[in-house]
Write an enzyme that holds these catalytic residues in place. Structure first.
Site, PDB file in Angstrom:
ATOM      1  N   GLU A 138      -2.132  -4.644   3.736  1.00 14.98           N
ATOM      2  CA  GLU A 138      -2.884  -6.018   3.070  1.00 14.98           C
ATOM      3  C   GLU A 138      -4.502  -4.807   3.422  1.00 14.98           C
ATOM      4  OE1 GLU A 138      -2.142  -6.242  -0.285  1.00 14.98           O
ATOM      5  OE2 GLU A 138      -1.483  -8.308  -0.159  1.00 14.98           O
ATOM      6  N   THR A 190     -10.314  -7.523  -5.186  1.00 14.21           N
ATOM      7  CA  THR A 190      -9.496  -9.155  -4.302  1.00 14.21           C
ATOM      8  C   THR A 190     -11.526  -9.339  -3.270  1.00 14.21           C
ATOM      9  OG1 THR A 190      -7.928  -8.507  -5.013  1.00 14.21           O
ATOM     10  CG2 THR A 190      -7.656  -9.521  -3.310  1.00 14.21           C
TER      11      THR A 190
END
Ligand code: HSE
Length: 317
Positions: A138, A190
């Site tokens: 991530e 993101t």
């Protein structure tokens, strides 16, 4: 490449499904997440005797296969290092969760790789450790170590990430819920969607938000659908991020009119999700979502699904 066979283990190859996830669950920015039954990535993994990580993609997304630059690759490299270079992994990924969808595509790769490697190693690592490994993926994908996609992908159901340092994850057992998702084909990164957020918030907004987070958790635990619906409100993140999603306000209004309990942006977007109590309502909500993007002439994908309560699903091959 030599293969090694673990004792107590039928096979040193496995296939797994790594689920899509909805991070934030509207009011719980970076602390709540939900695993979906569909879509999911399909991965095959093999344990190798040499300390190497080999990645192959069988999809159309052109993602890097150099393990240093692949979200699953960095997870496996860290696991090989933790195992003092005593083994390696070959991973074939067929992504069904579109990268950049806001449905936890990178988390599925990272969590799937961590869980798959662990299964091949006869569960040498704890779930907690797998979250730590998977967060490395991530970090590579978004620049931030957040666990609100990783944790539900690994644990299934709804997860509360009470803290990251040290990691404190609470798995919540939600009541049956149906989920409608629409993924308009626009790009929202993101990192950009995090960049635009305010760094400071008003106390009155914080009070509203933590009331909603607590209400949502209580609603899920008490299986109180109305409380869940009332608590699906975000006064901090959604007003900023929703401007990136065409037709968001109208979409939300139409979904609520169609009977959804509530919903909002999935993770950092552009997907939008809605929760419904009944399957028929969820289908009607997905239809409403589809109609809007057809009218706006924005290509989209849609899903009507339920909650995945198991997390990563395995099959021996
Ligand atoms: N909590 C993260 C965010 C999830 O909203 O930025 C990203 O998928």
């Amino acid at each position: 490449m030599k293969e090694i066979r673990n004792k107590n283990q039928m096979n040193n190859k496995i296939r797994l499904h790594a689920p899509a996830t909805v991070a934030n669950l509207v009011c719980g920015f970076d602390v709540l997440g939900l695993a979906l039954q569909e879509p999911y990535d399909i991965m095959e993994m093999e344990l190798l005797a040499e300390p190497v990580v080999l990645i192959k993609h069988e999809d159309r997304f052109g993602l890097p296969t150099d393990p240093q630059h692949n979200v699953a690759g960095v997870v496996l490299l860290a696991m090989v290092e933790a195992l003092h270079n005593t083994c390696g992994f070959k991973l074939t990924i067929n992504k069904q969760i579109l990268p950049g969808s806001g449905l936890g595509s990178s988390a599925a790769s990272a969590a799937g790789a961590a869980a798959g490697a662990n299964r091949l190693l006869n569960n040498r690592f704890t779930q907690h450790e797998l979250v730590q490994f998977a967060m490395l993926g991530e970090k590579l994908a978004t620049g931030v170590k957040h666990a609100d996609n990783i944790a539900p992908a690994l644990y299934g159901g709804v997860t509360l990430i009470r803290a990251i340092h040290p990691l404190d994850i609470v798995r919540l057992e939600p009541p049956p819920l149906h989920v409608s998702v629409v993924h308009p084909q626009i790009e929202v990164r993101t990192s950009d969607a995090r960049q635009i957020l305010k760094k400071q918030i008003l106390l009155k907004d914080a009070i509203k938000q933590w009331g909603n987070v607590a209400g949502l958790v209580a609603g899920l635990l008490q299986k109180d659908y109305e409380l869940i619906g009332r608590s699906l409100e975000d006064v901090i993140i959604e007003p900023v991020r929703s401007i990136l999603i065409p037709g968001f306000d109208e979409l939300k209004k139409n979904c609520l009119l169609a009977g959804a309990l509530g919903g909002g942006i999935s993770g950092s977007g552009p997907s939008v999700f809605m929760l419904s109590k009944e399957a028929g309502t969820a289908l009607a909500v997905t239809k409403v979502m589809s109609e809007l993007y057809e009218r706006l002439q924005i290509p989209f994908y849609s899903y009507t699904t339920t909650i995945n309560t198991e997390g990563i699903k395995f099959a021996v091959i």
